[in-house]
Scaffold this motif. Structure first.
Motif, mmCIF file in Angstrom:
data_model
loop_
_atom_site.group_PDB
_atom_site.id
_atom_site.type_symbol
_atom_site.label_atom_id
_atom_site.label_comp_id
_atom_site.label_asym_id
_atom_site.label_seq_id
_atom_site.Cartn_x
_atom_site.Cartn_y
_atom_site.Cartn_z
ATOM 1 N N ARG A 107 0.827 -1.210 0.000
ATOM 2 C CA ARG A 107 0.000 0.000 0.000
ATOM 3 C C ARG A 107 0.866 1.267 0.000
ATOM 4 N NH1 ARG A 107 -5.185 -0.519 0.402
ATOM 5 N NH2 ARG A 107 -5.477 1.572 1.277
ATOM 6 N N ILE A 108 2.038 1.192 0.626
ATOM 7 C CA ILE A 108 2.962 2.329 0.563
ATOM 8 C C ILE A 108 3.425 2.543 -0.873
ATOM 9 C CG2 ILE A 108 5.299 3.093 1.184
ATOM 10 C CD1 ILE A 108 4.803 1.926 3.967
ATOM 11 N N LEU A 109 3.767 1.445 -1.560
ATOM 12 C CA LEU A 109 4.201 1.556 -2.953
ATOM 13 C C LEU A 109 3.077 2.117 -3.819
ATOM 14 C CD1 LEU A 109 6.446 1.050 -5.007
ATOM 15 C CD2 LEU A 109 5.573 -1.287 -5.291
ATOM 16 N N GLU A 110 1.838 1.682 -3.578
ATOM 17 C CA GLU A 110 0.694 2.197 -4.327
ATOM 18 C C GLU A 110 0.521 3.694 -4.079
ATOM 19 O OE1 GLU A 110 -2.586 -0.112 -2.979
ATOM 20 O OE2 GLU A 110 -1.969 -1.946 -4.023
ATOM 21 N N PHE A 111 0.698 4.103 -2.823
ATOM 22 C CA PHE A 111 0.532 5.521 -2.479
ATOM 23 C C PHE A 111 1.604 6.372 -3.157
ATOM 24 C CE2 PHE A 111 1.085 9.182 0.481
ATOM 25 C CZ PHE A 111 -0.197 9.713 0.355
ATOM 26 N N LEU A 112 2.840 5.873 -3.164
ATOM 27 C CA LEU A 112 3.923 6.606 -3.841
ATOM 28 C C LEU A 112 3.654 6.695 -5.339
ATOM 29 C CD1 LEU A 112 7.065 5.128 -2.017
ATOM 30 C CD2 LEU A 112 6.029 7.380 -1.680
ATOM 31 N N ALA A 113 3.145 5.600 -5.920
ATOM 32 C CA ALA A 113 2.850 5.594 -7.355
ATOM 33 C C ALA A 113 1.706 6.553 -7.686
ATOM 34 C CB ALA A 113 2.506 4.177 -7.814
ATOM 35 N N ALA A 114 0.691 6.593 -6.809
ATOM 36 C CA ALA A 114 -0.443 7.491 -7.038
ATOM 37 C C ALA A 114 -0.014 8.948 -6.980
ATOM 38 C CB ALA A 114 -1.539 7.219 -6.006
ATOM 39 N N ASN A 115 1.083 9.216 -6.259
ATOM 40 C CA ASN A 115 1.602 10.580 -6.144
ATOM 41 C C ASN A 115 2.895 10.750 -6.941
ATOM 42 O OD1 ASN A 115 -0.044 12.175 -3.923
ATOM 43 N ND2 ASN A 115 0.108 10.048 -3.244
ATOM 44 N N ARG A 116 3.015 9.982 -8.004
ATOM 45 C CA ARG A 116 4.216 10.030 -8.835
ATOM 46 C C ARG A 116 4.520 11.459 -9.275
ATOM 47 N NH1 ARG A 116 4.920 6.953 -14.680
ATOM 48 N NH2 ARG A 116 7.124 7.463 -15.007
ATOM 49 N N GLY A 117 5.784 11.843 -9.119
ATOM 50 C CA GLY A 117 6.194 13.181 -9.495
ATOM 51 C C GLY A 117 6.111 14.176 -8.362
ATOM 52 N N ARG A 118 5.464 13.758 -7.247
ATOM 53 C CA ARG A 118 5.369 14.635 -6.081
ATOM 54 C C ARG A 118 6.017 13.951 -4.886
ATOM 55 N NH1 ARG A 118 0.070 14.784 -8.046
ATOM 56 N NH2 ARG A 118 -0.676 13.488 -6.343
ATOM 57 N N ARG A 119 6.588 14.750 -4.029
ATOM 58 C CA ARG A 119 7.175 14.205 -2.812
ATOM 59 C C ARG A 119 6.116 14.172 -1.718
ATOM 60 N NH1 ARG A 119 12.380 13.340 -1.883
ATOM 61 N NH2 ARG A 119 13.037 14.663 -3.627
ATOM 62 N N VAL A 120 6.027 13.053 -0.999
ATOM 63 C CA VAL A 120 5.055 12.911 0.085
ATOM 64 C C VAL A 120 5.798 12.761 1.399
ATOM 65 C CG1 VAL A 120 3.249 11.935 -1.373
ATOM 66 C CG2 VAL A 120 4.882 10.406 -0.277
ATOM 67 N N THR A 121 5.259 13.333 2.438
ATOM 68 C CA THR A 121 5.912 13.297 3.744
ATOM 69 C C THR A 121 5.634 11.975 4.454
ATOM 70 O OG1 THR A 121 4.017 14.227 4.917
ATOM 71 C CG2 THR A 121 5.593 15.790 3.945
ATOM 72 N N LYS A 122 6.410 11.725 5.481
ATOM 73 C CA LYS A 122 6.198 10.529 6.293
ATOM 74 C C LYS A 122 4.806 10.538 6.909
ATOM 75 C CE LYS A 122 8.463 10.187 10.183
ATOM 76 N NZ LYS A 122 9.576 9.982 11.141
ATOM 77 N N THR A 123 4.352 11.718 7.309
ATOM 78 C CA THR A 123 3.011 11.833 7.899
ATOM 79 C C THR A 123 1.936 11.484 6.890
ATOM 80 O OG1 THR A 123 3.750 13.539 9.461
ATOM 81 C CG2 THR A 123 1.386 13.417 9.001
ATOM 82 N N GLN A 124 2.090 11.937 5.651
ATOM 83 C CA GLN A 124 1.095 11.625 4.620
ATOM 84 C C GLN A 124 1.050 10.119 4.348
ATOM 85 O OE1 GLN A 124 2.663 14.393 1.653
ATOM 86 N NE2 GLN A 124 0.731 15.510 1.689
ATOM 87 N N VAL A 125 2.219 9.490 4.288
ATOM 88 C CA VAL A 125 2.269 8.043 4.077
ATOM 89 C C VAL A 125 1.590 7.327 5.239
ATOM 90 C CG1 VAL A 125 3.750 6.021 3.814
ATOM 91 C CG2 VAL A 125 4.378 8.166 2.707
ATOM 92 N N PHE A 126 1.908 7.726 6.462
ATOM 93 C CA PHE A 126 1.318 7.102 7.645
ATOM 94 C C PHE A 126 -0.200 7.262 7.639
ATOM 95 C CE2 PHE A 126 -0.301 7.259 11.971
ATOM 96 C CZ PHE A 126 0.244 6.113 12.525
ATOM 97 N N ASN A 127 -0.680 8.463 7.371
ATOM 98 C CA ASN A 127 -2.125 8.707 7.378
ATOM 99 C C ASN A 127 -2.843 7.863 6.343
ATOM 100 O OD1 ASN A 127 -1.778 10.564 9.388
ATOM 101 N ND2 ASN A 127 -1.982 12.359 8.074
ATOM 102 N N SER A 128 -2.223 7.701 5.190
ATOM 103 C CA SER A 128 -2.840 6.908 4.128
ATOM 104 C C SER A 128 -2.917 5.428 4.496
ATOM 105 C CB SER A 128 -2.050 7.073 2.826
ATOM 106 O OG SER A 128 -2.552 6.230 1.825
ATOM 107 N N ILE A 129 -1.886 4.912 5.177
ATOM 108 C CA ILE A 129 -1.814 3.480 5.451
ATOM 109 C C ILE A 129 -2.509 3.108 6.753
ATOM 110 C CG2 ILE A 129 -0.244 1.515 5.723
ATOM 111 C CD1 ILE A 129 -0.254 2.978 2.962
ATOM 112 N N TYR A 130 -2.354 3.923 7.765
ATOM 113 C CA TYR A 130 -2.892 3.588 9.084
ATOM 114 C C TYR A 130 -4.111 4.409 9.482
ATOM 115 C CZ TYR A 130 1.168 0.666 10.085
ATOM 116 O OH TYR A 130 2.111 -0.327 10.050
ATOM 117 N N GLY A 131 -4.343 5.522 8.800
ATOM 118 C CA GLY A 131 -5.451 6.377 9.192
ATOM 119 C C GLY A 131 -4.981 7.469 10.133
ATOM 120 N N ILE A 132 -5.681 8.590 10.117
ATOM 121 C CA ILE A 132 -5.225 9.746 10.880
ATOM 122 C C ILE A 132 -5.615 9.674 12.343
ATOM 123 C CG2 ILE A 132 -5.255 11.246 8.862
ATOM 124 C CD1 ILE A 132 -7.922 12.323 9.758
ATOM 125 N N PHE A 133 -6.378 8.646 12.742
ATOM 126 C CA PHE A 133 -6.819 8.555 14.129
ATOM 127 C C PHE A 133 -6.239 7.357 14.857
ATOM 128 C CE2 PHE A 133 -10.180 10.727 11.766
ATOM 129 C CZ PHE A 133 -10.178 11.934 12.435
#
Length: 222
Positions: free
Chosen positions: A155-181
Motif C-alpha cells: 500500500r505504501i508503494l501504491e501511495f507513492l505511485a499514485a503521487n508520482r512526481g510529487r514528494r510525500v511526507t512521512k506523515t502523509q504516508v502514515f495517514n494513508s496506510i494507518y489512518g489519521i486517528f
C-alpha cells in the motif's frame, strides 16, 4: 483511509473491523462530528482519505457537495431503503454511487476503485520503468514478474505511485496506510516499512527507486 459516517456507533465500529481485515484503514464519525471535521480538517488529512461512506444519517445532515468542495475522494451512500425514490434522492444529493446493504467490503473497495479510475481516466496500474504497480490490491510486477509484498509495503508503494512526481511526507504516508486517528501505532513505523520495501525493490531493480529527503519526504524515481 476510508471514512464511514453513521448515526450508530455499532455500525461505524463494525465497518472499522471489516476494513481492518482487508488491510484498509478506516475512521468512523457520527454526523454531528463529521460536519465539523470536514470543515476544519487539514488538507493533508483529507488527501489521505480514499473514499467516504455515508450510512444512516438524518436527512440533510451530510452534504456530499460540501465534501467534494474539500476533496475529490468518492462519496458512496450505503442505503438500507431499497426504493427507486430513495436511490434517486441520494444521487440528487451529489453522491457518486449508491450501494444497497447488506454489501461485502470487497465490493465496496471494488466500487471505490472503479469510481477513482473513471475520474482519473486512467488504467488501474501505473508503470514506472520496468515496474507495474497496481491500484487494486494486486502485488506489483517487475519485468513482468510478480513481486509479493506484505500489505503495508504494497500500500505504501501504491501511495507513492499514485503521487508520482510529487514528494510525500512521512506523515502523509502514515495517514494513508494507518489512518489519521490511529494512536496505537507510532508514525516512525513508516521508516521501517519503507526500508524493507526499498531493499526488495533494490534487489530486483539493481537500484533504489525511492528517493528520500530528510524533512521533505519520499517520491518514486527511475
Amino acid at each position: 483511509m476510508i471514512v464511514v459516517v453513521d448515526e450508530r456507533e455499532l455500525v461505524t465500529e463494525g465497518y472499522n473491523s471489516l476494513f481492518d481485515r482487508e488491510g484498509v484503514a478506516c475512521a468512523g464519525f457520527a454526523p454531528s462530528e463529521f460536519d465539523e471535521w470536514v470543515a476544519s480538517a487539514a488538507d493533508d488529512d483529507l488527501k489521505s482519505v480514499s473514499a467516504f461512506l455515508i450510512g444512516d444519517c438524518r436527512e440533510g445532515s451530510i452534504s456530499p457537495r460540501q465534501i467534494r468542495g474539500r476533496t475529490g475522494a468518492p462519496v458512496i451512500a450505503l442505503s438500507e431503503h431499497h426504493s427507486l425514490e430513495n436511490t434517486l434522492k441520494l444521487f440528487e444529493s451529489g453522491v457518486d454511487d449508491v450501494v444497497r446493504k447488506p454489501v461485502h467490503i470487497r465490493e465496496i473497495l471494488a466500487r471505490i476503485t472503479a469510481i477513482r479510475r473513471r475520474a482519473e481516466e486512467s488504467a488501474n496500474f501505473t508503470e514506472i520503468g520496468p515496474m507495474r504497480i497496481f491500484m487494486d490490491g494486486r502485488d506489483p510486477e517487475i519485468n513482468g514478474q510478480s513481486l509479493p509484498l506484505p500489505r503495508r509495503e504494497r500500500r505504501i508503494l501504491e501511495f507513492l505511485a499514485a503521487n508520482r512526481g510529487r514528494r510525500v511526507t512521512k506523515t502523509q504516508v502514515f495517514n494513508s496506510i494507518y489512518g489519521i486517528f490511529d494512536e496505537e501505532v507510532e508514525e516512525n513505523v513508516v521508516e521501517s516499512h519503507i526500508s524493507k520495501l526499498r531493499k526488495k525493490l533494490r534487489e530486483k531493480l539493481g537500484h533504489d527507486p525511492i528517493d528520500s529527503k530528510r524533512f521533505l519526504g519520499y517520491r518514486l524515481v527511475f
